[in-house]
Design a protein around this motif. Structure first.
Motif, short mmCIF file in Angstrom:
data_model
loop_
_atom_site.label_atom_id
_atom_site.label_comp_id
_atom_site.label_asym_id
_atom_site.label_seq_id
_atom_site.Cartn_x
_atom_site.Cartn_y
_atom_site.Cartn_z
N ILE A 200 0.74 -1.10 0.14
CA ILE A 200 -0.12 0.00 -0.08
C ILE A 200 0.92 1.36 0.18
O ILE A 200 0.49 2.18 -0.74
CB ILE A 200 -0.96 0.00 1.18
CG1 ILE A 200 -2.15 -1.13 0.99
CG2 ILE A 200 -1.64 1.26 1.37
CD1 ILE A 200 -2.75 -1.33 2.39
N ALA A 201 1.98 1.34 0.90
CA ALA A 201 2.78 2.61 1.02
C ALA A 201 3.65 2.77 -0.48
O ALA A 201 3.82 4.06 -0.48
CB ALA A 201 3.74 2.19 1.93
N SER A 202 3.78 1.71 -1.10
CA SER A 202 4.57 2.05 -2.20
C SER A 202 3.70 2.83 -3.27
O SER A 202 4.20 3.51 -4.23
CB SER A 202 4.75 0.89 -3.04
OG SER A 202 3.61 0.18 -3.68
N PHE A 203 2.44 2.85 -3.25
CA PHE A 203 1.46 3.69 -4.02
C PHE A 203 1.37 4.90 -3.59
O PHE A 203 0.82 5.83 -4.35
CB PHE A 203 0.13 2.73 -4.60
CG PHE A 203 0.09 1.70 -5.11
CD1 PHE A 203 0.32 1.65 -6.31
CD2 PHE A 203 -0.08 0.37 -4.39
CE1 PHE A 203 0.42 0.61 -7.12
CE2 PHE A 203 0.24 -0.76 -5.22
CZ PHE A 203 0.43 -0.62 -6.43
N GLY A 204 1.59 5.30 -2.36
CA GLY A 204 1.53 6.70 -1.84
C GLY A 204 2.14 7.85 -2.50
O GLY A 204 1.23 8.84 -3.03
N PRO A 205 3.50 7.83 -2.77
CA PRO A 205 4.17 9.01 -3.40
C PRO A 205 3.36 9.06 -4.91
O PRO A 205 3.24 10.09 -5.24
CB PRO A 205 5.54 8.67 -3.62
CG PRO A 205 5.79 7.72 -2.29
CD PRO A 205 4.44 7.06 -2.11
N THR A 206 3.63 8.19 -5.48
CA THR A 206 2.94 8.00 -7.04
C THR A 206 1.48 8.51 -6.97
O THR A 206 1.18 9.43 -7.82
CB THR A 206 3.21 6.70 -7.58
OG1 THR A 206 4.41 6.28 -7.74
CG2 THR A 206 2.78 6.93 -9.11
N GLY A 207 0.59 8.00 -6.22
CA GLY A 207 -0.58 8.30 -6.31
C GLY A 207 -1.16 9.89 -5.60
O GLY A 207 -1.92 10.27 -6.54
N LEU A 208 -0.43 10.09 -4.66
CA LEU A 208 -0.45 11.58 -4.51
C LEU A 208 0.02 12.56 -5.26
O LEU A 208 -0.54 13.36 -5.63
CB LEU A 208 0.12 11.66 -2.98
CG LEU A 208 -0.67 11.02 -1.73
CD1 LEU A 208 0.04 11.39 -0.64
CD2 LEU A 208 -2.09 11.32 -1.75
N GLY A 209 1.19 12.15 -6.07
CA GLY A 209 1.63 13.11 -7.10
C GLY A 209 0.67 13.04 -8.22
O GLY A 209 0.62 14.11 -8.87
N TYR A 210 0.26 12.00 -8.57
CA TYR A 210 -0.89 11.78 -9.80
C TYR A 210 -1.97 12.55 -9.54
O TYR A 210 -2.57 13.33 -10.16
CB TYR A 210 -1.20 10.50 -9.91
CG TYR A 210 -2.23 10.03 -11.18
CD1 TYR A 210 -1.79 10.48 -12.58
CD2 TYR A 210 -3.71 9.89 -10.73
CE1 TYR A 210 -2.90 10.21 -13.45
CE2 TYR A 210 -4.51 10.02 -11.90
CZ TYR A 210 -3.99 10.25 -13.21
OH TYR A 210 -5.05 10.05 -14.05
N ALA A 211 -2.58 12.60 -8.07
CA ALA A 211 -3.53 13.60 -7.79
C ALA A 211 -3.45 14.83 -7.88
O ALA A 211 -4.22 15.67 -8.40
CB ALA A 211 -4.10 13.03 -6.09
#
Length: 92
Positions: free
Chosen positions: A47-58
């Motif tokens: 789950i944590a691996s998607f945090g930076p990418t997901g928040l950057g995409y958002a």
């Protein structure tokens, strides 16, 4: 931004000890505790691996950090609820 980074760092750092304690108290023996720990780490790091990418995409899609910070606040509340429920299980 610096104040927000410091606040998030303190919040994340303060959850490490309770998280490790919850894992350690759930197992009935060393092997069971190792299985629970492995499961928690696998799911948590996935789950944590998607945090930076997901928040950057958002941020890229929304154009502002404000909605992204609301997402972080919402996820923090979910984490607090799950921690509370895990703590209730430890009391029994």
């Amino acid at each position: 931004m610096i104040l927000g980074a410091v606040a998030l760092g303190l919040a994340i750092g303060s959850t490490m000890s309770p998280a490790l304690t919850f894992v350690a108290t759930q197992g009935v023996d060393a092997a069971d505790t190792a299985r629970i720990s492995s499961f928690c780490q696998c799911i948590g790091y996935s789950i944590a691996s998607f945090g930076p990418t997901g928040l950057g995409y958002a941020f890229d899609r929304l154009g502002s950090w404000t909605p992204v910070l609301w997402i972080v606040i919402g996820l923090s509340l979910v984490m607090a609820l799950l921690g509370y429920l895990a703590g209730k299980r430890c009391e029994n």
